[in-house]
Design an enzyme around this catalytic site. Structure first.
Site, PDB file in Angstrom:
ATOM      1  N   GLY A   1       4.465   4.248   2.922  1.00  0.00           N
ATOM      2  CA  GLY A   1       4.033   2.985   2.332  1.00  0.00           C
ATOM      3  C   GLY A   1       4.199   1.858   3.328  1.00  0.00           C
ATOM      4  N   LYS A   2       3.667   0.729   3.017  1.00  0.00           N
ATOM      5  CA  LYS A   2       3.872  -0.466   3.849  1.00  0.00           C
ATOM      6  C   LYS A   2       3.514  -1.683   3.019  1.00  0.00           C
ATOM      7  CE  LYS A   2       5.184  -1.170   8.120  1.00  0.00           C
ATOM      8  NZ  LYS A   2       6.143  -0.315   8.864  1.00  0.00           N
ATOM      9  N   GLY A   3       4.161  -2.796   3.328  1.00  0.00           N
ATOM     10  CA  GLY A   3       3.863  -4.013   2.588  1.00  0.00           C
ATOM     11  C   GLY A   3       3.843  -5.205   3.511  1.00  0.00           C
ATOM     12  N   ASP A  40      10.750  -4.959   8.191  1.00  0.00           N
ATOM     13  CA  ASP A  40       9.766  -4.766   9.252  1.00  0.00           C
ATOM     14  C   ASP A  40       9.689  -6.107   9.966  1.00  0.00           C
ATOM     15  OD1 ASP A  40       7.421  -2.536   9.764  1.00  0.00           O
ATOM     16  OD2 ASP A  40       6.719  -4.521  10.300  1.00  0.00           O
ATOM     17  N   VAL A  56       0.852  -1.187   0.000  1.00  0.00           N
ATOM     18  CA  VAL A  56       0.000   0.000   0.000  1.00  0.00           C
ATOM     19  C   VAL A  56       0.888   1.237   0.000  1.00  0.00           C
ATOM     20  CG1 VAL A  56      -1.685   1.359   1.311  1.00  0.00           C
ATOM     21  CG2 VAL A  56      -1.897  -1.123   1.229  1.00  0.00           C
TER      22      VAL A  56
END
Ligand code: NAD
Length: 425
Positions: free
Chosen positions: A113-115, A154, A68
């Protein structure tokens, strides 16, 4: 104004919901228009892919991969990739928004963002994890990019996974592109100073806040919850600057010594003891590890997990200053009591942003094709953290709000103003 996104809302003390509650208050204070509110509420891009992987037993298993981009208004998106069994689009969406505010508050030219990939890396072999990381990278080849979206480690991922991502991306482009990802091993273009960066930023924030509160570091006491990367570096650097660290803790328990704990010894003990403080003799084991948070200290650094200062214990907190090393350690419901008691809380999006700041330096160095010394990295990140603190402190005075709301005000104002200048269709 009805800001409802991103929304992994499950219960009242959910840290992501807490983040949104503070965001809402800040947006109200700023008088953000409904139009801009709506721009900030919708993630810019959301991608979900299916990743079929041949497992070691020869069978094909399909994993879900998500990325995202909440915002690319300030620049390319920046945010980690987590490998965990409970990864869900709602959570990823909210964490991506969190990154937008964190980058904006320290004034680095990134969006958020992040995934994530829904998998259990603990039950997978190294080969399976590598194939999954490479497949995820290829599936996101048009999303990632040094000028578009720059991932990082992460939960459940680390330098090894970032090396595979860089390699896969580079192969697809027929050249080495190390600036596509940060958190890489040093030899692949990782930055000196990244390991200690978050703890160091906590130290800089704590000292800046102590100056405002007129607390002399050489007469101050401090308790640190969590003795992993962030907590142990923060404790060590604060001790070096004169504070007496009277309590530390990890998953094995909390350790208290009113005369002060020798942090270098504690770190050495942890290193020689499978990464835990269990059996540490430089302090006494506390009966209830959560009592560390209630000690009569000047500075409290929660640097372990989310949601530890809540409506259930906040009235018993005695610290004058809380500096949030962890993400989301304080629930929104606890905020009012913290403010009533006159405790200054330096919020996570400011206090722990030293990590993303040095990740940004990694990207800068990769693009320059140059390596900075650790000293240069530290000096520059200290300056960014101190400037960000001062900026947020001024906003807290200007708007007459606590530091937490001020941090959101600074972040939202920056993104909103940039959006307004750039304009839409
Ligand atoms: P880590 O895994 O290195 O360390 C976590 C520590 O907390 C360990 O010592 C663990 O034993 C301890 N712990 C776990 N549960 C605990 C509990 N209930 N009580 C006391 N101690 C407990 O993780 P980290 O990288 O130090 O991250 C800590 C926090 O900081 C997380 O919230 C993370 O999201 C946040 N953070 C980390 C970075 C970074 O650069 N590492 C950057 C920003 C935010």
């Amino acid at each position: 104004m009805a800001y409802i996104e991103p929304a992994p809302i499950k219960d009242k003390e959910n840290p992501l919901e807490s983040m949104m509650e503070r965001f809402n208050i800040a947006a109200e204070k700023l008088g953000l228009s409904d139009e801009v509110y709506n721009v900030l509420k919708n993630p810019a891009k959301q991608v979900i892919v299916s990743l079929p992987i041949t497992m070691d037993n020869g069978k094909i298993q399909v994993f879900e991969g998500i990325r995202v981009i909440h915002s690319n208004i300030l620049g390319p998106a920046k945010g980690g990739i987590r490998f965990a069994p409970d990864v869900h689009i709602d959570e990823v969406r909210a964490l991506a928004a969190w990154m937008t505010w964190k980058c904006a508050v320290v004034d680095i030219p990134y969006g958020g963002g992040k995934g994530g990939v829904r998998c259990n890396p603990r039950e997978m072999s190294k080969g399976e994890i590598e194939r999954l990381m490479r497949a995820y990278t290829l599936a996101m080849i048009d999303v990632f990019g040094p000028d578009k979206d720059i991932p990082a480690p992460d939960m459940g991922t680390g330098p090894k996974e970032m090396a595979w991502l860089m390699d896969e991306y580079s192969k697809a482009h027929g050249m080495t592109v190390n600036s596509v990802v940060t958190g890489k091993p040093l030899v692949l273009g990782g930055s000196l100073g990244r390991t200690e960066a978050t703890g160091r930023g906590v130290m800089v924030s704590a000292l800046a806040a102590m100056q405002k509160l007129k607390i002399n570091p050489f007469q101050a006491t401090c308790a640190v919850q969590g003795f992993g990367n962030v907590g142990s570096w923060a404790a060590r650097l604060l001790e070096e600057r004169g504070l007496k660290i009277v309590a530390i803790s990890d998953i094995s328990g909390a350790y208290h010594n009113k005369h002060g704990i020798n942090i270098v010894e504690a770190i050495e003990y942890r290193e020689s003891n499978n990464g835990t403080l269990e059996g540490f003799e430089g302090a006494e084991l506390m009966d209830d590890p959560m009592d560390l948070l209630l000690l009569d200290v000047d500075v409290l650094v929660p640097a372990a997990v989310e949601d530890v200062i809540t409506s259930h214990n906040v009235d018993k907190i005695k610290a004058k200053l809380i500096v949030e090393g962890a993400n989301g350690p304080t629930s929104a419901k606890a905020d009012a009591v913290i403010n009533e008691k006159g405790i200054m809380a330096v919020p996570d999006i400011l206090a722990n942003a030293g990590g993303v700041t040095v990740s940004y330096f990694e990207w800068v160095q990769n693009r320059l094709g140059y390596k900075w010394t650790a000293d240069r990295v530290n000096r520059r990140s200290d300056r960014i953290m101190k400037d960000a603190f001062d900026h947020v402190y001024s906003a807290s005075k200007k708007y007459d709000v606590p530091m937490r709301i001020a941090a959101y005000i600074v972040a939202i104002e920056k993104v909103a103003m940039t959006y307004t200048y750039r304009g839409g269709y």
